[in-house]
Design a protein around this motif. Structure first.
Motif, short mmCIF file in Angstrom:
data_model
loop_
_atom_site.label_atom_id
_atom_site.label_comp_id
_atom_site.label_asym_id
_atom_site.label_seq_id
_atom_site.Cartn_x
_atom_site.Cartn_y
_atom_site.Cartn_z
N ALA A 1 0.81 -1.23 0.00
CA ALA A 1 0.00 0.00 0.00
C ALA A 1 0.85 1.28 0.00
N TRP A 2 2.19 1.15 0.03
CA TRP A 2 3.05 2.32 0.16
C TRP A 2 2.90 3.25 -1.04
N PRO A 3 2.78 4.55 -0.81
CA PRO A 3 2.61 5.48 -1.94
C PRO A 3 3.91 5.59 -2.76
N GLY A 4 3.76 5.89 -4.03
CA GLY A 4 4.94 6.07 -4.89
C GLY A 4 5.39 4.77 -5.53
N GLU A 5 6.65 4.74 -5.94
CA GLU A 5 7.19 3.57 -6.64
C GLU A 5 7.37 2.41 -5.67
N GLN A 6 7.01 1.19 -6.13
CA GLN A 6 7.12 0.00 -5.29
C GLN A 6 8.56 -0.25 -4.83
N GLN A 7 9.54 0.08 -5.69
CA GLN A 7 10.93 -0.22 -5.29
C GLN A 7 11.38 0.67 -4.12
#
Ligand code: MG
Length: 299
Positions: free
Chosen positions: A31-37
């Motif tokens: 669920a983290w905002p932005g790019e998954q990496q």
């Protein structure tokens, strides 16, 4: 908040819950905002993001997004493989110092004046339900040590004991598995303390805001259901605050660093006769408000 790391399609994901007894945890990585990496995949990576990371974690948890059922999850080391050695405190509980002195035939009431520090290599760290390797042929005296683990947040150096709270991210459970024959044979404790897989950690890291007093936590360890260690962190000679103050004097503590704070009485080598771990033994540790860490000894 309670944090853990679980396996999701073969990759580590950071999870959070308000209580480990809940049926679901929030998948913070997914669920983290932005790019998954850029999403944190363990507690050390979250701790490095500081307050900003904690705020995002709280928001995801409060919104109830991306929840995963706890049942059936494989929990991993909450700190991944640390970037440096696990810091450890030697003899710190009154009862353990006395039993150790008796086992070595010295004055039972000889207490250390200064904190005894040693470390365990990053390759020692494992997670909940991972095997504790027996290291047959290398040690014949594998032993357990239930310990409260400090996880460093903001960190720093020359931290004053009065401000040590601010350096802490949270608390976890550590089993400081030790080869007693190696510990004694090599002068320094390092060799006996640093066998591969000899530092099970977790499964939860509890944020410090959920622990009102780290010096008032019950700590227990069982081998195959038999209670071996039972004490309270109030029995520590050197408190969490004084450990942080003395360790950080001239040494920078960094986010995600782990400090194991010593073990209570009841270790195997101090029993009469001594009782060391053998293949198939199940070692379980519980610390009040933090959870339960369980591992089995395997060849
Ligand atoms: Mg120890």
């Amino acid at each position: 908040m309670y944090f853990c790391v679980f396996e999701c399609k073969g990759a580590p994901h950071l999870g959070a819950t308000l209580s480990p007894s809940r049926e679901a945890i929030a998948d913070l990585t997914a669920a983290w905002p932005g790019e998954q990496q850029d999403a944190p995949r363990n507690v050390a990576e979250l701790a490095r993001l500081g307050d900003k990371g904690l705020d995002i974690a709280k928001r995801i948890l409060n919104e109830g997004r991306a929840s995963a059922p706890v049942a059936g999850l494989r929990l991993l080391s909450p700190l991944g493989k640390p970037l440096k050695n696990v810091f450890c405190v030697g003899r710190n509980y009154r009862g353990h110092i006395i039993e150790g002195n008796i086992a070595r035939g010295v004055d039972p009431n000889l207490f250390p004046e200064h904190i005894e520090f040693f470390t365990k290599a990053p390759t020692t760290v494992s997670g909940h339900e991972d095997a504790i390797p027996l290291h047959d042929g290398i040690t014949a005296q594998l032993d357990y040590e239930a310990e409260l683990g400090i996880v460093i947040g903001q960190g720093g150096s020359n931290i004053d004991a009065a401000h040590a709270d601010a350096a802490v991210f949270g608390y976890t459970i550590v089993n400081d598995i030790t080869g007693r024959d190696l510990q004694r044979r090599h002068g320094q404790w390092f060799k006996g303390k640093t066998l591969d897989g000899s530092c099970p950690v977790g499964p939860w890291v509890v944020h410090s805001s959920a622990i009102s007093d780290p010096q008032a936590l019950g700590i227990k360890l069982w081998v195959n259901g038999e209670l071996r260690q039972s004490d309270n962190t109030s029995s520590m000679i050197f408190t969490v605050a004084s450990i942080i103050a003395q360790l950080s004097a001239g040494l920078t503590l960094e986010p995600g660093d782990i400090i194991a704070t010593g073990t209570p009485s009841g270790v195997g080598y101090a029993m009469n006769p001594p009782r060391f771990l053998k293949e198939g033994d199940v070692v379980a540790i519980e610390i009040e408000s933090i959870g339960r860490l369980e591992n089995t000894v395997r060849k």
